[in-house]
Design an enzyme around this catalytic site. Structure first.
Site: not given
Length: 354
Positions: A166, A241, A347
């Site tokens: 990510r 998320s 994130e």
């Protein structure tokens, strides 16, 4: 045509959280020439810049942004298909899920499991999105970007992008480059390798499945978790998320597993809630840690809360502020650290919180 720059532009309407203040300056860019014009404008006024895509992975502060927000709307989607390889060129301003849809319609394998992820194509590269066993960096061939300091075009191959879980060098160095387009290498008439439990279960009674079948399954699975922002699906004001799945050592994992079981938290965790990764380390499902720390689906804290469908998705329940969302995320981080000794990492991009 001269670049149109607007002052005191509301940003909340451009984000899936529907949170955030004003941009001192805002402009849309649809071409390389406009990107350079925007950079020149920022340079002349000594402004910081922020590149906005689909607004699906950012929490903008209530104070907004004091510089220039450049909304990347560069469109391009073209296919060069051979017998064993398909090269797909994609403009950074394209809608990512529409890109996946078009590729699946062409029967090109490699990104079908990335269906239903909201946001722009450029943001998908910067974030190095991944889901259900696929990651965009696995199929990326080349990225073309503009160097903000010079206005020059720079090209990067996969290795030069600094991709990690990510993450990418583009994300680590905000304001250094503006991604304008990129190229993927996909497989004509390829098949999906299903190694993610939800998909394996979905197709347990089917011997064959097309790319269209996999795309449909992924969207249905994501929808059950409240992670699809498409017409016809229940919508939440969320960036998906909020936290990354943490990676810990084997020794740390043994302690965490004991604590989760001791607290009765395994009943809140989807099986499996941990996976072996490189160097003998273990990746943990952050959703499991949140639930085990008391932050379960449907939790509310004033005007913010946790999605009733997935514990990792923080949501704006009403007219929430960024401060309220940050307060909830802080409480979650502190609880998880206190119970399990794990430091959760966001994130979601936090804009203007220096």
């Amino acid at each position: 045509m001269a670049l149109k720059v607007q002052e005191n532009y509301p940003l909340k309407q451009l984000t899936t959280f529907e949170i955030g203040g004003l941009a001192a300056f805002y402009t849309q860019v649809t071409s390389l020439e406009e990107v350079r014009e925007a950079l020149e404008f920022a340079h002349q006024k000594s402004l910081k810049i922020f590149i906005l895509g689909g607004g699906s992975n950012v929490l903008i502060s209530d104070e907004g942004f004091s510089g220039l927000v450049i909304h990347n709307q560069i469109q391009d989607l073209s296919f060069k298909i051979k017998d064993d390889e398909a090269l797909v060129t994609i403009g950074a301003g394209e809608d990512w899920d529409e890109v996946v849809k078009r590729c699946v319609e062409q029967d090109l394998a490699g990104i079908e499991c990335l269906s239903g992820i909201p946001g722009s194509a450029g943001g998908a590269v910067v974030q190095n999105i991944g889901a259900y066993g696929q990651t965009i960096s696995d199929v990326l061939e080349e990225v073309e970007a503009v160097e903000c300091g010079s206005g020059n075009i720079v090209k990067f191959n996969r290795e030069q992008c600094g991709f990690e879980y990510r993450d990418s060098d583009f994300k680590k160095n905000p304001g250094k480059y503006i991604v304008t387009k990129f190229r993927l290498s996909l497989v004509p008439h390829g098949r999906s390798v299903l190694n993610y439990q939800d998909l394996v279960k979905y197709f347990s009674n089917q011997n064959q499945h097309s790319l269209r079948d996999v795309r449909k399954a992924v969207i249905e699975i994501r929808a059950k978790k409240g992670n699809v922002i498409l017409p016809g699906f229940e919508k939440f004001k969320t960036a998906g998320s909020f936290f990354k799945n943490p990676i810990v050592s084997r020794e740390e994992f043994d302690k965490i597993k004991f604590l989760v079981k001791k607290n009765g938290g395994e009943s809140d965790c989807q099986d499996p809630w941990f996976w072996g990764v490189e160097d003998g380390k273990i990746k943990l499902a952050a959703a499991c840690l949140l639930a085990s720390a008391g932050f379960r689906k449907g939790y509310k804290q004033g005007r913010v809360g946790i999605s009733p469908k997935h514990p990792l998705a923080l949501i704006n329940i009403g007219e929430a502020t960024a401060r309220e969302m940050l307060a909830l995320s802080w409480n979650i981080k502190q609880a998880v650290k206190s119970k399990f000794g794990v430091e959760l990492e966001a994130e979601v991009k936090l804009l203007n919180y220096e």
